[in-house]
Structures are given as C-alpha cells and as structure tokens.
Write an enzyme that holds these catalytic residues in place. Structure first.
Site, PDB file in Angstrom:
ATOM      1  N   LEU A 153      41.389  66.394 -20.351  1.00 35.88           N
ATOM      2  CA  LEU A 153      42.221  66.694 -21.672  1.00 35.88           C
ATOM      3  C   LEU A 153      40.747  66.213 -22.878  1.00 35.88           C
ATOM      4  O   LEU A 153      40.752  65.467 -23.744  1.00 35.88           O
ATOM      5  CB  LEU A 153      43.466  66.431 -21.714  1.00 35.88           C
ATOM      6  CG  LEU A 153      44.731  65.400 -20.804  1.00 35.88           C
ATOM      7  CD1 LEU A 153      45.529  64.747 -21.139  1.00 35.88           C
ATOM      8  CD2 LEU A 153      44.774  67.480 -20.223  1.00 35.88           C
ATOM      9  N   THR A 154      40.215  67.471 -23.516  1.00 37.65           N
ATOM     10  CA  THR A 154      39.268  66.643 -24.217  1.00 37.65           C
ATOM     11  C   THR A 154      39.251  66.920 -25.742  1.00 37.65           C
ATOM     12  O   THR A 154      39.343  66.196 -26.592  1.00 37.65           O
ATOM     13  CB  THR A 154      38.114  67.837 -24.100  1.00 37.65           C
ATOM     14  OG1 THR A 154      39.024  69.477 -25.084  1.00 37.65           O
ATOM     15  CG2 THR A 154      37.135  68.543 -23.078  1.00 37.65           C
ATOM     16  N   CYS A 155      40.645  67.464 -25.921  1.00 35.08           N
ATOM     17  CA  CYS A 155      41.477  67.458 -27.316  1.00 35.08           C
ATOM     18  C   CYS A 155      42.075  65.865 -28.295  1.00 35.08           C
ATOM     19  O   CYS A 155      41.547  64.797 -28.428  1.00 35.08           O
ATOM     20  CB  CYS A 155      42.104  68.007 -27.903  1.00 35.08           C
ATOM     21  SG  CYS A 155      42.063  69.601 -28.299  1.00 35.08           S
ATOM     22  N   HIS A 156      41.841  64.448 -26.551  1.00 31.06           N
ATOM     23  CA  HIS A 156      42.273  63.284 -26.436  1.00 31.06           C
ATOM     24  C   HIS A 156      41.086  62.986 -25.757  1.00 31.06           C
ATOM     25  O   HIS A 156      41.584  61.121 -25.239  1.00 31.06           O
ATOM     26  CB  HIS A 156      42.822  63.103 -26.514  1.00 31.06           C
ATOM     27  CG  HIS A 156      44.630  64.070 -26.594  1.00 31.06           C
ATOM     28  ND1 HIS A 156      45.174  63.814 -28.084  1.00 31.06           N
ATOM     29  CD2 HIS A 156      45.148  65.017 -25.868  1.00 31.06           C
ATOM     30  CE1 HIS A 156      46.226  65.077 -28.285  1.00 31.06           C
ATOM     31  NE2 HIS A 156      45.832  65.279 -27.139  1.00 31.06           N
TER      32      HIS A 156
END
Length: 102
Positions: free
Chosen positions: A69-72
C-alpha cells in the site's frame, strides 16, 4: 524505521524477509523502494523519512505475491514455506513491468 503489525521481528516470515532483502541487488532494492513507496529514489531528507510497516497476510500461501500500500508504505507479506519461494515471489513482484495493482 520498520514497524510490525500483529507480529514482531522474531516472526519466521519477518526473519525470512530480511534475509531475502539483504541478498537483493542494489537495483532490486531500488525496485523495492518503488514497490513500497511509489518512488524510485530516497527522499532528499534521507531514509529516516520512510516508515515501513509490515503486515502478515493471513490465509495466504506460496502462490501469493507480496503486496504493498504505497500511500502508507505498508508491505503485506504472505506466509511462505521456504526462503526460496519468498525470494522468487518478492523478486517477481518487484519487476517494474508488473506495474501497480489494485
């Protein structure tokens, strides 16, 4: 800079991951950074700015690939039966031509 969710650094999957990670080439480590964060380069302020979180995917098996989960900056690792399978699945997931997945 790594937090573990639901496990600690003594978990067999976590230990296996770090062994595989240490064996990656520099290019593969850059691919891992992209896989984890969506960025190919270290932030100007350094790696200390990246707070990776690792989760174990319950109900997973040897055929599953790691997910992120790249955003996090969350890495979701399946439970693999061997280090070789983890290496194969992780390096395949890191290939830039695989692209991002939902």
């Amino acid at each position: 800079n790594t937090q573990y969710e639901g496990v600690n650094d003594k978990h067999p999957t976590i230990q296996m991951f770090w062994k595989v990670f240490d064996e990656l080439t520099e290019e593969q480590k850059k691919d891992f950074l992209w896989f984890l964060t969506g960025f190919r380069k270290v932030p100007v302020t350094g790696m200390g700015q990246i707070r990776m979180r690792i989760q174990i995917l319950s109900g997973s098996h040897d055929q599953h690939f790691p997910e992120s989960l790249t955003c996090h900056s969350i890495l979701q690792l399946p439970v693999y039966s061997t280090k070789e399978i983890m290496r194969k699945r992780l390096t395949e997931a890191l290939k830039p031509e695989r692209g991002f997945r939902d």
